[in-house]
Design a protein around this motif. Structure first.
Motif, PDB file in Angstrom:
ATOM      1  N   LEU A   9       0.827  -1.206   0.000  1.00 25.98           N
ATOM      2  CA  LEU A   9       0.000   0.000   0.000  1.00 25.98           C
ATOM      3  C   LEU A   9       0.866   1.263   0.000  1.00 25.98           C
ATOM      4  CD1 LEU A   9      -2.765  -1.058   2.563  1.00 25.98           C
ATOM      5  CD2 LEU A   9      -3.011  -0.837   0.077  1.00 25.98           C
ATOM      6  N   ALA A  10       1.988   1.201   0.727  1.00 30.89           N
ATOM      7  CA  ALA A  10       2.884   2.362   0.781  1.00 30.89           C
ATOM      8  C   ALA A  10       3.476   2.669  -0.592  1.00 30.89           C
ATOM      9  CB  ALA A  10       3.993   2.119   1.789  1.00 30.89           C
ATOM     10  N   MET A  11       3.904   1.634  -1.303  1.00 35.80           N
ATOM     11  CA  MET A  11       4.477   1.860  -2.627  1.00 35.80           C
ATOM     12  C   MET A  11       3.417   2.363  -3.613  1.00 35.80           C
ATOM     13  SD  MET A  11       7.681   1.370  -2.357  1.00 35.80           S
ATOM     14  CE  MET A  11       7.485   2.036  -0.682  1.00 35.80           C
ATOM     15  N   LEU A  12       2.214   1.826  -3.502  1.00 37.79           N
ATOM     16  CA  LEU A  12       1.126   2.307  -4.359  1.00 37.79           C
ATOM     17  C   LEU A  12       0.797   3.764  -4.038  1.00 37.79           C
ATOM     18  CD1 LEU A  12      -1.268  -0.798  -4.339  1.00 37.79           C
ATOM     19  CD2 LEU A  12       0.142   0.009  -6.243  1.00 37.79           C
ATOM     20  N   GLY A  13       0.815   4.090  -2.735  1.00 40.05           N
ATOM     21  CA  GLY A  13       0.566   5.467  -2.325  1.00 40.05           C
ATOM     22  C   GLY A  13       1.657   6.407  -2.809  1.00 40.05           C
ATOM     23  N   TYR A  14       2.889   5.944  -2.793  1.00 39.38           N
ATOM     24  CA  TYR A  14       4.012   6.749  -3.258  1.00 39.38           C
ATOM     25  C   TYR A  14       3.888   7.037  -4.755  1.00 39.38           C
ATOM     26  CZ  TYR A  14       8.861   7.942  -4.405  1.00 39.38           C
ATOM     27  OH  TYR A  14      10.006   8.554  -4.879  1.00 39.38           O
ATOM     28  N   VAL A  15       3.507   6.016  -5.523  1.00 37.56           N
ATOM     29  CA  VAL A  15       3.342   6.192  -6.977  1.00 37.56           C
ATOM     30  C   VAL A  15       2.185   7.135  -7.274  1.00 37.56           C
ATOM     31  CG1 VAL A  15       2.750   5.016  -9.126  1.00 37.56           C
ATOM     32  CG2 VAL A  15       4.388   3.973  -7.549  1.00 37.56           C
ATOM     33  N   GLU A  16       1.063   6.955  -6.579  1.00 35.10           N
ATOM     34  CA  GLU A  16      -0.096   7.828  -6.802  1.00 35.10           C
ATOM     35  C   GLU A  16       0.234   9.269  -6.412  1.00 35.10           C
ATOM     36  OE1 GLU A  16      -3.755   9.499  -7.590  1.00 35.10           O
ATOM     37  OE2 GLU A  16      -2.801   7.650  -8.326  1.00 35.10           O
ATOM     38  N   ALA A  17       0.964   9.443  -5.298  1.00 37.22           N
ATOM     39  CA  ALA A  17       1.351  10.791  -4.879  1.00 37.22           C
ATOM     40  C   ALA A  17       2.278  11.430  -5.908  1.00 37.22           C
ATOM     41  CB  ALA A  17       2.032  10.737  -3.514  1.00 37.22           C
ATOM     42  N   GLY A  18       3.165  10.620  -6.495  1.00 33.84           N
ATOM     43  CA  GLY A  18       4.040  11.136  -7.534  1.00 33.84           C
ATOM     44  C   GLY A  18       3.260  11.586  -8.752  1.00 33.84           C
ATOM     45  N   ARG A  19       2.240  10.814  -9.107  1.00 34.45           N
ATOM     46  CA  ARG A  19       1.407  11.179 -10.254  1.00 34.45           C
ATOM     47  C   ARG A  19       0.707  12.519 -10.006  1.00 34.45           C
ATOM     48  NH1 ARG A  19      -3.762  10.481 -12.342  1.00 34.45           N
ATOM     49  NH2 ARG A  19      -4.565   9.767 -10.334  1.00 34.45           N
ATOM     50  N   GLN A  20       0.324  12.732  -8.742  1.00 32.10           N
ATOM     51  CA  GLN A  20      -0.343  13.983  -8.405  1.00 32.10           C
ATOM     52  C   GLN A  20       0.622  15.167  -8.392  1.00 32.10           C
ATOM     53  OE1 GLN A  20      -2.735  13.679  -4.792  1.00 32.10           O
ATOM     54  NE2 GLN A  20      -3.115  11.507  -5.197  1.00 32.10           N
ATOM     55  N   ILE A  21       1.850  14.941  -7.976  1.00 27.98           N
ATOM     56  CA  ILE A  21       2.777  16.051  -7.759  1.00 27.98           C
ATOM     57  C   ILE A  21       3.469  16.496  -9.043  1.00 27.98           C
ATOM     58  CG2 ILE A  21       5.028  14.963  -7.315  1.00 27.98           C
ATOM     59  CD1 ILE A  21       3.272  17.429  -4.952  1.00 27.98           C
ATOM     60  N   ILE A  22       3.575  15.613 -10.044  1.00 30.42           N
ATOM     61  CA  ILE A  22       4.227  15.965 -11.304  1.00 30.42           C
ATOM     62  C   ILE A  22       3.441  17.098 -11.983  1.00 30.42           C
ATOM     63  CG2 ILE A  22       4.778  15.128 -13.634  1.00 30.42           C
ATOM     64  CD1 ILE A  22       5.342  12.403 -12.384  1.00 30.42           C
ATOM     65  N   PRO A  23       4.132  18.101 -12.504  1.00 32.83           N
ATOM     66  CA  PRO A  23       3.435  19.229 -13.148  1.00 32.83           C
ATOM     67  C   PRO A  23       2.540  18.777 -14.301  1.00 32.83           C
ATOM     68  CG  PRO A  23       5.757  19.744 -12.789  1.00 32.83           C
ATOM     69  CD  PRO A  23       5.589  18.290 -12.479  1.00 32.83           C
ATOM     70  N   VAL A  24       1.499  19.556 -14.542  1.00 36.14           N
ATOM     71  CA  VAL A  24       0.550  19.254 -15.615  1.00 36.14           C
ATOM     72  C   VAL A  24       1.265  19.219 -16.962  1.00 36.14           C
ATOM     73  CG1 VAL A  24      -1.510  20.059 -16.837  1.00 36.14           C
ATOM     74  CG2 VAL A  24      -1.385  20.254 -14.335  1.00 36.14           C
ATOM     75  N   SER A  25       2.240  20.109 -17.139  1.00 28.38           N
ATOM     76  CA  SER A  25       2.982  20.167 -18.400  1.00 28.38           C
ATOM     77  C   SER A  25       3.772  18.902 -18.683  1.00 28.38           C
ATOM     78  CB  SER A  25       3.945  21.361 -18.388  1.00 28.38           C
ATOM     79  OG  SER A  25       4.885  21.234 -17.321  1.00 28.38           O
ATOM     80  N   GLU A  26       4.006  18.097 -17.630  1.00 31.42           N
ATOM     81  CA  GLU A  26       4.757  16.854 -17.795  1.00 31.42           C
ATOM     82  C   GLU A  26       3.857  15.631 -17.661  1.00 31.42           C
ATOM     83  OE1 GLU A  26       8.250  16.727 -15.360  1.00 31.42           O
ATOM     84  OE2 GLU A  26       8.725  18.841 -15.702  1.00 31.42           O
TER      85      GLU A  26
END
Length: 386
Positions: A188-205
């Motif tokens: 769950l932690a790794m899935l949460g880390y990946v989802e958080a990364g998807r959210q934090i990456i700029p829209v332009s990227e």
């Protein structure tokens, strides 16, 4: 599988208890950290809202900060001492995995620790938005390194807690919850880390460009611009120093162990195991009976893997008992806990020193005849060694 037969019993007891206590402290810390990461499945904002309670408390509350730092250092030093006392490195796969993971923790952790310290010196709050931005946008390699660090630390801690729990009464009931827990939480932690990364990456990227509702770093760093690079360089130097120092201590432990083994009296003892099939082999002097048995591919029950805590490696000695050192206080307590017979000893604590030794395993290698109800006294009453 370190022998403690000729070490001060008080030191042995202290080392075992301190290893367990410091290991549990760090296991609780990493559990809370992983739980915080798992909240990324909801949102980065929820991760941040819970950051102080699950992660930040360990650096913000002084007693917990001291406890965590002391546990990390003491656990590492005690692990080096255990490595020094190992008579053989031919160990089960899970022991080897735990050993390697333990060696890697400080070099992998150092970069994160000194990075957070540098951020605070610069005048930035290490929020999840800031840290995730660093790991997912600025330096993905650092992010990958932190994932590896978390996995390594979790493997090391989970094996240690698993070993400790197995040597206690009622472990079967506890394991029903522990097994799914040690798999589910890091997943769950790794899935949460990946989802958080998807959210934090700029829209332009291609990301969602998440921004905290209230960002304490909105005004930028408070340190002078010309001092920022110096702070970062200093943090990098500290990280390199900590890594080299830890690896240097590990190398010294291996060297000291090699010198100790070279100075030991050489020789062999002839050991015979009774059972469904009689096995006879020559045991190298200095090895415990358990180590010698495993070196000769003879399976042996040992829940605690030779740490003198569980009592499942007990053997009945038929011949050669007079050549063995008497039980230490620790061994005597474990034997009393199992209501062992007068000729029973722990294979992980006795060392064949010469002459024939004939024994028989009390517990079958597959644990088929292991019955915890055979114990007559609760471990607490017999001053247990777990």
């Amino acid at each position: 599988m370190a022998s403690t037969a000729h070490v001060n019993p008080w030191l042995v007891s202290f080392r075992l208890r301190a290893m367990i206590a410091t290991g549990l402290v760090m296991f609780v810390f990493i559990t809370m950290h992983l739980a915080n990461l798992a909240l990324g499945l909801v949102s980065v904002q929820v991760m941040e809202d819970w950051r102080w309670a699950l992660s930040g408390i360990w650096s913000s509350v002084l007693p917990l900060k001291i406890l965590l730092q002391a546990s990390l250092v003491l656990h590492f030093l005690l692990a080096l001492l255990s490595l020094y006392w190992r008579n053989t490195l031919r160990v089960p796969a899970y022991d080897m995995a735990q050993m390697i993971a333990g060696i890697l923790i400080i070099p992998l952790l150092a970069k994160h620790v000194f990075g957070v310290m540098a951020a605070k010196e610069i005048g930035l709050e290490p929020t999840y938005a800031l840290v995730l931005g660093q790991f997912w946008v600025v330096s993905p390699f650092d992010g990958l390194q932190q994932v590896v660090m978390l996995v390594v630390a979790w493997i090391h801690g989970a094996i240690g807690v698993y070993t400790w729990l197995q040597s206690r009464d009622g472990s079967t009931r506890i394991m029903r919850f522990f097994y799914p827990f040690v798999v589910a939480l890091p997943t769950l932690a790794m899935l949460g880390y990946v989802e958080a990364g998807r959210q934090i990456i700029p829209v332009s990227e291609g990301g969602m460009g998440f921004v905290l509702t209230t960002d304490p770093n909105a005004a930028g760093p408070t340190a002078a611009p010309d001092a920022i690079q110096a702070i970062i360089d200093k943090a990098n130097e500290r990280q390199k120093f900590a890594t080299r120092l830890s690896l240097g201590f590990i190398a010294l432990a291996f060297l000291a162990r090699w010198l100790r083994l070279r100075s030991m009296k050489k020789g062999v003892a002839r050991v015979t195991y009774r059972g469904a099939r009689t096995e006879t082999f020559e045991a190298e002097a200095g090895l415990t009976l358990l180590e010698a048995a495993r070196n000769n591919n003879l399976p042996h029950a040992s829940v605690c893997r030779g740490r003198g805590r569980c009592g499942t490696c007990r053997v009945t000695v038929f011949t050669g008992a007079e050549n063995l050192a008497p039980p230490t206080d620790m061994e005597a307590k474990v034997l009393a806990h199992w209501n062992a017979g007068p000729n029973e000893r722990l294979a992980c604590q006795i060392k064949p020193t010469g002459g024939p030794l004939e024994v028989e395993r009390v517990i079958e290698p597959d644990y088929s005849n292991l019955d915890y109800s055979e114990k007559r006294r609760p471990l607490e009453q017999s001053e247990g060694t777990v």
